[in-house]
Scaffold this active site. Structure first.
Site, mmCIF file in Angstrom:
data_model
loop_
_atom_site.group_PDB
_atom_site.id
_atom_site.type_symbol
_atom_site.label_atom_id
_atom_site.label_comp_id
_atom_site.label_asym_id
_atom_site.label_seq_id
_atom_site.Cartn_x
_atom_site.Cartn_y
_atom_site.Cartn_z
ATOM 1 C CD GLU A 275 1.303 -8.751 0.257
ATOM 2 O OE1 GLU A 275 2.525 -8.623 0.784
ATOM 3 O OE2 GLU A 275 0.553 -7.955 0.168
ATOM 4 C CB CYS B 41 3.463 -5.329 5.749
ATOM 5 S SG CYS B 41 1.682 -5.798 6.016
ATOM 6 C CB CYS C 52 0.501 -9.504 4.405
ATOM 7 S SG CYS C 52 -0.369 -7.894 3.587
#
Length: 157
Positions: free
Chosen positions: A62, A90, A93
């Site tokens: 990402e 996560c 990101c």
């Protein structure tokens, strides 16, 4: 009008492109996560996890895709873009996604331990932040999950 038609099949197509990136990560010995960023129906960024390759903890698919998309757009604001990613982002990101103001995030496999798009927490739609993303979960989920399972099973053997 030259603009491409976006329909429900587009999510399937663009997630397929993210899966191709995830397979590249798997082949490189990385956690198999892939991401693409789409603007006006066209892919402007493609990336896969490269944490081990680059020896950089921030080199998630990402994050790399966001950097590419910013370059392609000529701006750090990506409000007219959508991200397709094979695994739920996560917190790191998700923070970057909110910061660049992506309009939409589509992901395949949920992450109950560290997913920041609704599983463990939801930074992408947190009311106190300056931006919230539209979310679509579970697109091609079984394929995304199977790739992750295969990777982690091979690590344990």
């Amino acid at each position: 009008m030259n603009e491409p038609i976006i329909d429900l099949q587009s999510d399937h197509f663009f997630m397929g492109e993210a899966l191709r990136q995830a397979k590249r990560a798997h082949e490189a010995g990385e956690v198999p996560v892939g991401a693409v960023i789409v603007r006006a129906g066209r892919i402007i960024a493609r990336a896969f996890n490269q944490v081990e390759l680059l020896k950089d903890a921030t080199a998630h698919a990402e994050m790399l895709a966001v950097t590419q998309a910013e370059e392609a757009a000529g701006d750090w604001r990506l409000a007219d873009c959508a991200m397709y990613v094979t695994k739920e982002p996560c917190p790191m990101c998700a923070g970057a996604i909110v910061h660049v103001r992506l309009s939409r995030v589509v992901f395949g496999a949920s992450d109950s331990k560290a997913g920041a798009a609704g599983s463990a927490l939801n930074l992408l739609q947190f009311p106190g932040l300056n931006h919230q993303c539209e979310l679509t979960r579970g697109v091609r989920e079984e394929e995304c999950r199977a790739l992750l399972r295969s990777f982690f099973l091979s690590l344990r053997q």
